[in-house]
Design a protein around this motif. Structure first.
Motif, PDB file in Angstrom:
ATOM      1  N   LEU A   6       0.831  -1.201   0.000  1.00 36.75           N
ATOM      2  CA  LEU A   6       0.000   0.000   0.000  1.00 36.75           C
ATOM      3  C   LEU A   6       0.867   1.253   0.000  1.00 36.75           C
ATOM      4  O   LEU A   6       0.632   2.190  -0.755  1.00 36.75           O
ATOM      5  N   ARG A   7       1.906   1.256   0.837  1.00 37.55           N
ATOM      6  CA  ARG A   7       2.824   2.393   0.888  1.00 37.55           C
ATOM      7  C   ARG A   7       3.480   2.612  -0.475  1.00 37.55           C
ATOM      8  O   ARG A   7       3.533   3.736  -0.982  1.00 37.55           O
ATOM      9  N   LYS A   8       3.940   1.525  -1.084  1.00 32.32           N
ATOM     10  CA  LYS A   8       4.598   1.636  -2.385  1.00 32.32           C
ATOM     11  C   LYS A   8       3.619   2.091  -3.467  1.00 32.32           C
ATOM     12  O   LYS A   8       3.989   2.842  -4.365  1.00 32.32           O
ATOM     13  N   GLU A   9       2.371   1.638  -3.369  1.00 34.68           N
ATOM     14  CA  GLU A   9       1.337   2.054  -4.328  1.00 34.68           C
ATOM     15  C   GLU A   9       1.144   3.571  -4.291  1.00 34.68           C
ATOM     16  O   GLU A   9       0.820   4.192  -5.296  1.00 34.68           O
ATOM     17  N   ALA A  16       9.906   8.421   4.184  1.00 38.20           N
ATOM     18  CA  ALA A  16       8.794   9.382   4.172  1.00 38.20           C
ATOM     19  C   ALA A  16       7.748   8.988   5.212  1.00 38.20           C
ATOM     20  O   ALA A  16       7.211   9.851   5.918  1.00 38.20           O
ATOM     21  N   MET A  17       7.455   7.689   5.314  1.00 39.91           N
ATOM     22  CA  MET A  17       6.492   7.227   6.319  1.00 39.91           C
ATOM     23  C   MET A  17       7.016   7.507   7.718  1.00 39.91           C
ATOM     24  O   MET A  17       6.254   7.897   8.605  1.00 39.91           O
ATOM     25  N   ARG A  43      -4.212   1.957  12.575  1.00 41.53           N
ATOM     26  CA  ARG A  43      -4.949   3.189  12.280  1.00 41.53           C
ATOM     27  C   ARG A  43      -3.975   4.345  12.045  1.00 41.53           C
ATOM     28  O   ARG A  43      -4.120   5.096  11.076  1.00 41.53           O
ATOM     29  N   ASN A  44      -2.978   4.488  12.907  1.00 36.05           N
ATOM     30  CA  ASN A  44      -1.999   5.570  12.751  1.00 36.05           C
ATOM     31  C   ASN A  44      -1.263   5.463  11.423  1.00 36.05           C
ATOM     32  O   ASN A  44      -1.028   6.475  10.749  1.00 36.05           O
ATOM     33  N   TYR A  45      -0.895   4.254  11.038  1.00 33.50           N
ATOM     34  CA  TYR A  45      -0.176   4.042   9.784  1.00 33.50           C
ATOM     35  C   TYR A  45      -1.039   4.453   8.593  1.00 33.50           C
ATOM     36  O   TYR A  45      -0.597   5.189   7.717  1.00 33.50           O
ATOM     37  N   ALA A  48      -1.642   8.197   8.483  1.00 35.36           N
ATOM     38  CA  ALA A  48      -0.445   8.929   8.048  1.00 35.36           C
ATOM     39  C   ALA A  48      -0.366   8.990   6.525  1.00 35.36           C
ATOM     40  O   ALA A  48       0.192   9.923   5.962  1.00 35.36           O
ATOM     41  N   MET A  49      -0.964   7.993   5.856  1.00 32.42           N
ATOM     42  CA  MET A  49      -0.991   7.979   4.393  1.00 32.42           C
ATOM     43  C   MET A  49      -2.182   8.762   3.844  1.00 32.42           C
ATOM     44  O   MET A  49      -2.396   8.825   2.639  1.00 32.42           O
TER      45      MET A  49
END
Length: 76
Positions: A6-9, A16-17, A43-45, A48-49
């Motif tokens: 998901l982060r990479k998407e 950055a995260m 939830r925090n993760y 943050a996105m």
């Protein structure tokens, strides 16, 4: 989809995260590798996105139910 995928998407690096979450990059790596974590961590993760986290219970013979009231114990 994994948190890493998901982060990479979203074209975000672990660095950055880490900045968004106010933590070290190594801790972001640890979070992404976990198979079990606190809901507040997840939830925090996601937040943050720029997203929101919804928990849905799916029971046989019943429509899906969105679970409410699962908040941070530290939240006001």
């Amino acid at each position: 989809m994994t948190l890493q995928a998901l982060r990479k998407e979203l074209n975000l690096t672990q660095e950055a995260m880490a900045d968004l979450l106010d933590m070290k990059q190594a801790n972001v790596s640890k979070v992404e590798k976990r198979s079990d974590m606190l809901i507040s961590t997840l939830r925090n993760y996601v937040e943050a996105m720029g997203g929101t986290l919804e928990l849905v219970a799916r029971l046989p013979g019943r429509p899906p139910v969105k679970l409410e009231g699962l908040r941070d114990l530290n939240a006001d």
